[in-house]
Design a protein around this motif. Structure first.
Motif, PDB file in Angstrom:
ATOM      1  N   THR A  15      -2.654   4.074  -8.946  1.00  0.00           N
ATOM      2  CA  THR A  15      -4.023   4.274  -8.472  1.00  0.00           C
ATOM      3  C   THR A  15      -4.992   3.351  -9.203  1.00  0.00           C
ATOM      4  OG1 THR A  15      -4.445   5.958 -10.147  1.00  0.00           O
ATOM      5  CG2 THR A  15      -3.537   6.712  -8.040  1.00  0.00           C
ATOM      6  N   LYS A  31       0.825  -1.214   0.000  1.00  0.00           N
ATOM      7  CA  LYS A  31       0.000   0.000   0.000  1.00  0.00           C
ATOM      8  C   LYS A  31       0.858   1.262   0.000  1.00  0.00           C
ATOM      9  CE  LYS A  31      -3.850  -2.189   2.367  1.00  0.00           C
ATOM     10  NZ  LYS A  31      -4.557  -2.338   3.653  1.00  0.00           N
ATOM     11  N   GLN A  32       1.885   1.279   0.841  1.00  0.00           N
ATOM     12  CA  GLN A  32       2.742   2.458   0.937  1.00  0.00           C
ATOM     13  C   GLN A  32       3.521   2.693  -0.362  1.00  0.00           C
ATOM     14  OE1 GLN A  32       5.154   1.611   4.356  1.00  0.00           O
ATOM     15  NE2 GLN A  32       3.608   2.350   5.806  1.00  0.00           N
ATOM     16  N   MET A  33       4.049   1.622  -0.924  1.00  0.00           N
ATOM     17  CA  MET A  33       4.838   1.769  -2.151  1.00  0.00           C
ATOM     18  C   MET A  33       3.965   2.171  -3.334  1.00  0.00           C
ATOM     19  SD  MET A  33       7.368  -1.467  -1.575  1.00  0.00           S
ATOM     20  CE  MET A  33       8.499  -1.215  -2.936  1.00  0.00           C
ATOM     21  N   LYS A  77       1.227   3.901  -3.185  1.00  0.00           N
ATOM     22  CA  LYS A  77       0.879   5.312  -2.987  1.00  0.00           C
ATOM     23  C   LYS A  77       2.061   6.205  -3.358  1.00  0.00           C
ATOM     24  CE  LYS A  77      -0.959   8.513   0.423  1.00  0.00           C
ATOM     25  NZ  LYS A  77      -1.400   8.685   1.813  1.00  0.00           N
ATOM     26  N   ALA A  78       3.261   5.810  -2.948  1.00  0.00           N
ATOM     27  CA  ALA A  78       4.451   6.609  -3.249  1.00  0.00           C
ATOM     28  C   ALA A  78       4.743   6.662  -4.746  1.00  0.00           C
ATOM     29  CB  ALA A  78       5.657   6.044  -2.501  1.00  0.00           C
ATOM     30  N   GLU A  79       4.439   5.583  -5.452  1.00  0.00           N
ATOM     31  CA  GLU A  79       4.687   5.522  -6.896  1.00  0.00           C
ATOM     32  C   GLU A  79       3.549   6.115  -7.715  1.00  0.00           C
ATOM     33  OE1 GLU A  79       7.412   4.296  -8.602  1.00  0.00           O
ATOM     34  OE2 GLU A  79       8.411   4.132  -6.661  1.00  0.00           O
ATOM     35  N   GLY A  80       2.452   6.456  -7.061  1.00  0.00           N
ATOM     36  CA  GLY A  80       1.317   7.031  -7.769  1.00  0.00           C
ATOM     37  C   GLY A  80       0.490   6.011  -8.530  1.00  0.00           C
TER      38      GLY A  80
END
Length: 90
Positions: free
Chosen positions: A56, A47-49, A51-54
């Motif tokens: 969606t 989830k974090q990665m 979100k960080a990579e965009g």
């Protein structure tokens, strides 16, 4: 997946500890705890990665192959991190 990998690692790299866990009948509990921690970390990292990579759901809907490739890369990196930090540690 992670618990089995930890068991195999223990058997190969820590045979004394592996034997002690079998004798004390706590090998299953140990592997279950590792599995639970690893799965939690794996899901959180994904989830974090993402979100960080965009990455969606919009990307998933518009460019499926790009999304699949990015998510496969993220899952691989997260699994590698989990193995290094949890599975191969005692």
């Amino acid at each position: 997946r992670f618990g089995i990998a930890h068991k195999a690692w223990l058997k190969t790299n820590k045979p004394v500890l592996y034997s002690q866990l079998i004798i004390s009948a706590s090998l299953f509990r140990c592997c279950k705890e590792v599995e639970d921690r690893a799965v939690d970390m794996f899901e959180t990292l994904i989830k974090q990665m993402a979100k960080a990579e965009g990455i969606t759901e919009e990307l998933k809907a518009t460019e499926q192959m790009t999304w699949v490739g990015a998510m496969n890369n993220i899952r691989h990196c997260a699994a590698e991190f989990v193995f290094r930090e949890i599975i191969y540690c005692v």
